[in-house]
Design a protein around this motif. Sequence first.
Motif, mmCIF file in Angstrom:
data_model
loop_
_atom_site.group_PDB
_atom_site.id
_atom_site.type_symbol
_atom_site.label_atom_id
_atom_site.label_comp_id
_atom_site.label_asym_id
_atom_site.label_seq_id
_atom_site.Cartn_x
_atom_site.Cartn_y
_atom_site.Cartn_z
ATOM 1 N N ASN A 1 48.576 63.372 38.561
ATOM 2 C CA ASN A 1 49.567 62.605 37.807
ATOM 3 C C ASN A 1 50.342 61.639 38.699
ATOM 4 O OD1 ASN A 1 48.929 63.779 35.316
ATOM 5 N ND2 ASN A 1 50.308 65.504 35.671
ATOM 6 N N GLN A 2 50.830 62.129 39.826
ATOM 7 C CA GLN A 2 51.533 61.232 40.747
ATOM 8 C C GLN A 2 50.559 60.293 41.459
ATOM 9 O OE1 GLN A 2 54.453 63.255 43.276
ATOM 10 N NE2 GLN A 2 54.384 64.996 41.884
ATOM 11 N N ASN A 3 49.308 60.707 41.561
ATOM 12 C CA ASN A 3 48.253 59.902 42.169
ATOM 13 C C ASN A 3 47.034 59.913 41.258
ATOM 14 O OD1 ASN A 3 49.143 59.368 45.231
ATOM 15 N ND2 ASN A 3 49.783 61.429 44.657
ATOM 16 N N ALA A 4 46.159 58.937 41.436
ATOM 17 C CA ALA A 4 44.872 58.961 40.730
ATOM 18 C C ALA A 4 43.939 59.929 41.450
ATOM 19 C CB ALA A 4 44.263 57.565 40.698
ATOM 20 N N TRP A 5 43.160 60.679 40.672
ATOM 21 C CA TRP A 5 42.178 61.601 41.258
ATOM 22 C C TRP A 5 40.968 60.768 41.704
ATOM 23 C CZ3 TRP A 5 41.977 66.218 43.270
ATOM 24 C CH2 TRP A 5 40.744 66.841 43.457
ATOM 25 N N ILE A 6 40.854 60.557 43.011
ATOM 26 C CA ILE A 6 39.904 59.581 43.548
ATOM 27 C C ILE A 6 38.452 59.990 43.323
ATOM 28 C CG2 ILE A 6 39.216 58.304 45.606
ATOM 29 C CD1 ILE A 6 42.053 57.701 44.631
ATOM 30 N N SER A 7 38.133 61.270 43.463
ATOM 31 C CA SER A 7 36.737 61.714 43.462
ATOM 32 C C SER A 7 35.995 61.413 42.173
ATOM 33 C CB SER A 7 36.665 63.215 43.754
ATOM 34 O OG SER A 7 37.165 63.499 45.037
ATOM 35 N N SER A 8 36.722 61.254 41.057
ATOM 36 C CA SER A 8 36.039 60.986 39.787
ATOM 37 C C SER A 8 36.212 59.549 39.319
ATOM 38 C CB SER A 8 36.551 61.943 38.704
ATOM 39 O OG SER A 8 37.919 61.691 38.422
ATOM 40 N N MET A 9 36.804 58.687 40.161
ATOM 41 C CA MET A 9 36.921 57.273 39.787
ATOM 42 C C MET A 9 35.540 56.623 39.829
ATOM 43 S SD MET A 9 40.463 56.094 41.682
ATOM 44 C CE MET A 9 40.506 54.509 40.839
ATOM 45 N N LEU A 10 35.281 55.726 38.892
ATOM 46 C CA LEU A 10 33.958 55.113 38.767
ATOM 47 C C LEU A 10 33.513 54.427 40.052
ATOM 48 C CD1 LEU A 10 31.501 54.289 37.099
ATOM 49 C CD2 LEU A 10 32.813 52.311 36.300
ATOM 50 N N LEU A 11 34.389 53.624 40.663
ATOM 51 C CA LEU A 11 34.000 52.886 41.862
ATOM 52 C C LEU A 11 33.786 53.815 43.054
ATOM 53 C CD1 LEU A 11 36.163 49.641 41.632
ATOM 54 C CD2 LEU A 11 33.804 50.033 40.919
ATOM 55 N N TYR A 12 34.474 54.955 43.063
ATOM 56 C CA TYR A 12 34.216 55.938 44.130
ATOM 57 C C TYR A 12 32.837 56.564 43.946
ATOM 58 C CZ TYR A 12 35.106 59.579 47.567
ATOM 59 O OH TYR A 12 35.028 60.398 48.677
ATOM 60 N N LYS A 13 32.466 56.840 42.702
ATOM 61 C CA LYS A 13 31.159 57.420 42.430
ATOM 62 C C LYS A 13 30.038 56.421 42.708
ATOM 63 C CE LYS A 13 30.780 59.872 38.660
ATOM 64 N NZ LYS A 13 30.398 61.180 39.203
ATOM 65 N N LEU A 14 30.287 55.118 42.459
ATOM 66 C CA LEU A 14 29.260 54.104 42.717
ATOM 67 C C LEU A 14 29.023 53.907 44.206
ATOM 68 C CD1 LEU A 14 30.162 51.407 40.042
ATOM 69 C CD2 LEU A 14 28.274 53.058 39.985
ATOM 70 N N GLY A 15 30.057 54.130 45.019
ATOM 71 C CA GLY A 15 29.887 54.043 46.467
ATOM 72 C C GLY A 15 29.946 52.615 46.995
ATOM 73 N N PHE A 16 29.625 52.498 48.273
ATOM 74 C CA PHE A 16 29.652 51.221 48.983
ATOM 75 C C PHE A 16 28.225 50.692 49.074
ATOM 76 C CE2 PHE A 16 29.633 48.856 53.110
ATOM 77 C CZ PHE A 16 30.526 47.866 52.758
ATOM 78 N N PHE A 17 27.868 49.766 48.161
ATOM 79 C CA PHE A 17 26.491 49.259 48.055
ATOM 80 C C PHE A 17 25.498 50.410 47.920
ATOM 81 C CE2 PHE A 17 28.727 45.793 50.228
ATOM 82 C CZ PHE A 17 28.338 44.716 49.453
ATOM 83 N N GLY A 18 25.857 51.397 47.085
ATOM 84 C CA GLY A 18 24.983 52.528 46.846
ATOM 85 C C GLY A 18 25.156 53.675 47.825
ATOM 86 N N MET A 19 25.853 53.456 48.924
ATOM 87 C CA MET A 19 26.111 54.511 49.909
ATOM 88 C C MET A 19 27.383 55.256 49.536
ATOM 89 S SD MET A 19 26.944 54.135 53.994
ATOM 90 C CE MET A 19 25.464 53.148 54.265
ATOM 91 N N SER A 20 27.348 56.573 49.615
ATOM 92 C CA SER A 20 28.528 57.362 49.300
ATOM 93 C C SER A 20 29.697 56.960 50.192
ATOM 94 C CB SER A 20 28.234 58.855 49.484
ATOM 95 O OG SER A 20 29.414 59.620 49.384
ATOM 96 N N TRP A 21 30.883 56.860 49.596
ATOM 97 C CA TRP A 21 32.063 56.534 50.393
ATOM 98 C C TRP A 21 32.308 57.574 51.476
ATOM 99 C CZ3 TRP A 21 34.042 51.906 50.493
ATOM 100 C CH2 TRP A 21 33.983 51.084 49.365
#
Length: 379
Positions: A128-148
């Motif tokens: 609530n105070q922060n966004a849950w990063i692990s389930s954000m779409l752009l986190y799941k998509l990664g960096f040019f297909g590579m996991s963040w």
Amino acid sequence: MLDSITALWKRMTAAIGRWLGLVFVGIAWPFLAAHGWYRHRNWMIKLPVAAFVALLAVLYIYFIWQTQVWSGFNTAYPDVYKFSERKFSAGQELPATSGQQAAATAPKACQTSAVVDVAADLTDFNVNQNAWISSMLLYKLGFFGMSWDDTPFLDNKASFQRGVNSVVRRTSAELVDTIGRVRGTSGINSDLQKARGNLQFDESSWYFGLHPFGPKTPSPSYYRAAIANLRNFNADLGSCKTIFDGRADKLLQFVDHIAGDLGSTVNILADRSQNYSYGWFDTRADDRFWFAYGQLYASYGILSAAGADFQQVIAERNASVLWTDTLAMLRTALRIQPFIISNGSEDSSFMPSHLATMGFHVLRVRSNLVEIRTVLGGR
């Protein structure tokens, strides 16, 4: 001799320059090709493409902002609860404070659980105070297909949140299995059972998934439901409608399992430190460091709260000094916040070994918890 060194230096800088040039070309080529394609399209194609690019840019700005801004982060957060002012262990009936006649008719009130409060608040801090990063779409998509997680970018907060969540999950399991019931055969509190189930949910679930294929409920929704479950339990406990069994054997088991989790983290840190000592170029070192940091951050609050909930047991077993020392060790460990995580060899004078340093502090805390477990188990 000087000429040969100068020539070697020139060859090295030229090689590095060519390598950087190739990397730049490799990254820029898709964008240049897309720009050439886009320039020759008509407006009916250009407009949707431009809208999509603009949307993607906004999403990335939001994503980067959420990964870099840590709202509510405070290494001294247990002080806010003023646990030292609590005079009764969790679940104990509170004495009436009004007159004798009013006291006779007033409903019973019991001490609520500090552990439950902190577990709920840590989860609130995560989702609530922060966004849950692990389930954000752009986190799941990664960096040019590579996991963040395989890059040195934008993944520290996600690792930290997962470390915090691992401790809250452990706490919820202990509340269901031992602390929230008198004995193994007694009934399980429904709110605690729901909280444990919600907190055990997959950390990376988004609104849609491929395994299985179809729409899903995102992870933060489950964690928010767990917050409500934990607060419901504490409300019932405050009304003496449910149980908090603060016996020494329950605290012993709780401490034992926390120590076991920290032992696993020490092994993970040691393996990474010994086998992948690439200094500042180890792209997974930051994940390991911030996961361990998140564990210690949450453990500091949970153990501070447990000291209030089990204050009578800790005093009776003469474990107060050990408990206070453990909290002091946690405070010391949380002061380590390097800007860039380095995983160098332990004898390096140029690249420090932050993983080894963190492993040392985690091991210190674990050793004290093992000693507390021994004291609690004494007769």
